[in-house]
Design a protein around this motif. Structure first.
Motif, mmCIF file in Angstrom:
data_model
loop_
_atom_site.group_PDB
_atom_site.id
_atom_site.type_symbol
_atom_site.label_atom_id
_atom_site.label_comp_id
_atom_site.label_asym_id
_atom_site.label_seq_id
_atom_site.Cartn_x
_atom_site.Cartn_y
_atom_site.Cartn_z
ATOM 1 N N THR A 41 -1.837 2.958 -4.863
ATOM 2 C CA THR A 41 -1.771 3.247 -3.234
ATOM 3 C C THR A 41 -1.611 4.424 -2.855
ATOM 4 N N SER A 61 -4.852 -6.455 5.311
ATOM 5 C CA SER A 61 -6.154 -5.847 4.819
ATOM 6 C C SER A 61 -6.882 -5.501 6.082
ATOM 7 N N LEU A 94 -4.404 -2.534 2.984
ATOM 8 C CA LEU A 94 -5.316 -2.571 1.671
ATOM 9 C C LEU A 94 -6.577 -2.678 2.337
ATOM 10 N N ASP A 124 -8.207 -1.081 -3.364
ATOM 11 C CA ASP A 124 -8.471 -2.064 -4.075
ATOM 12 C C ASP A 124 -9.997 -2.265 -4.470
#
Ligand code: BEZ
Length: 234
Positions: A41, A61, A94, A124
């Motif tokens: 992250t 997300s 994300l 991701d």
């Protein structure tokens, strides 16, 4: 920069038209334990089960960095972070972008608008976390996460899930209202009616036994339409 953004959105939109059969995408449900993971992250590598112990987590997300709707949403989370903190809640974003893209986007938005995304954003790139959380919905896009929001309580149980498509931004007031509502419902063991906001009356959970029904009927402190719809101030 403008051409890159247009190109990125065009690629994602094109994928929307190439409809695919759904893959074996796990869809976590309300009441499930939040799946654990380790991820890179913007604030370093995080193991989810070690992150924000004893706090709520809003895990959300976004489809892609350097895109307009995502920039407004991410800025919305950053600008209202104090309200999440006041609700004992940490934010975690994300997208299926690299850590380099995330860092460049955070810096670009900071330089252009002064808004700084200082909460962790998961890079991701291998889609591991998106797949774990059902954020990849192939008939919407095969390579971009939809706009998901997972409300996870301090026991790391998923308590509420929102899914929005790529082309509709979320509502920050509703995200904060829903989080507040979950916490109020837990604290006071009540339910919350349509459009409930802080300060409104709450609903006494409907009775499950004759004794509970009799108790509500006899209760002179609450307002009643009937025994199954009784409200009170908290
Ligand atoms: C946006 O955030 O503006 C966006 C992202 C992906 C597809 C369409 C719009």
């Amino acid at each position: 920069m403008f051409a890159v953004v247009i190109d990125k959105i065009a690629t994602i939109m094109e994928e929307q038209t190439n409809m695919e059969e759904p893959t074996n995408n796990i869809m976590p449900r309300i009441g499930d334990a939040a799946p654990d993971f380790e991820a890179v992250t913007t604030t370093g590598t995080i193991r989810f089960s070690d992150f924000a112990k004893d706090k709520w987590i809003v895990l959300f997300s976004h489809p892609a960095d350097f895109t307009p709707v995502c920039t407004t949403e991410m800025s919305g989370f950053a600008e209202r972070k104090d309200e999440f903190t006041a609700l004992n809640t940490e934010l975690m974003g994300l997208s299926i972008d690299s850590i380099h893209a995330h860092l460049a986007w955070v810096n670009n938005v900071h330089e252009n608008t002064g808004v700084y995304f200082d909460f962790p954003i998961i890079a991701d790139i291998d889609m591991k976390v998106s797949k774990l959380y059902g954020m990849l919905q192939p008939n919407e896009s095969a390579t971009a996460a939809v706009r998901a929001v997972f409300f996870i309580d301090p026991t790391k149980t998923i308590r509420l899930i929102m899914y929005y498509p790529l082309n509709v931004g979320r509502n920050m007031d509703e995200i904060l209202r829903a989080l507040t509502a979950l916490q109020v419902a837990d604290k006071h063991k009540v339910a919350l009616p349509l459009n409930w906001t802080t300060g409104d009356k709450v609903i006494i959970p409907p009775p499950k036994t004759l004794d509970e029904m009799a108790d509500i009927i006899a209760d002179t402190t609450c307002e009643k339409v009937d025994f199954y719809l009784a409200t009170k101030a908290i």
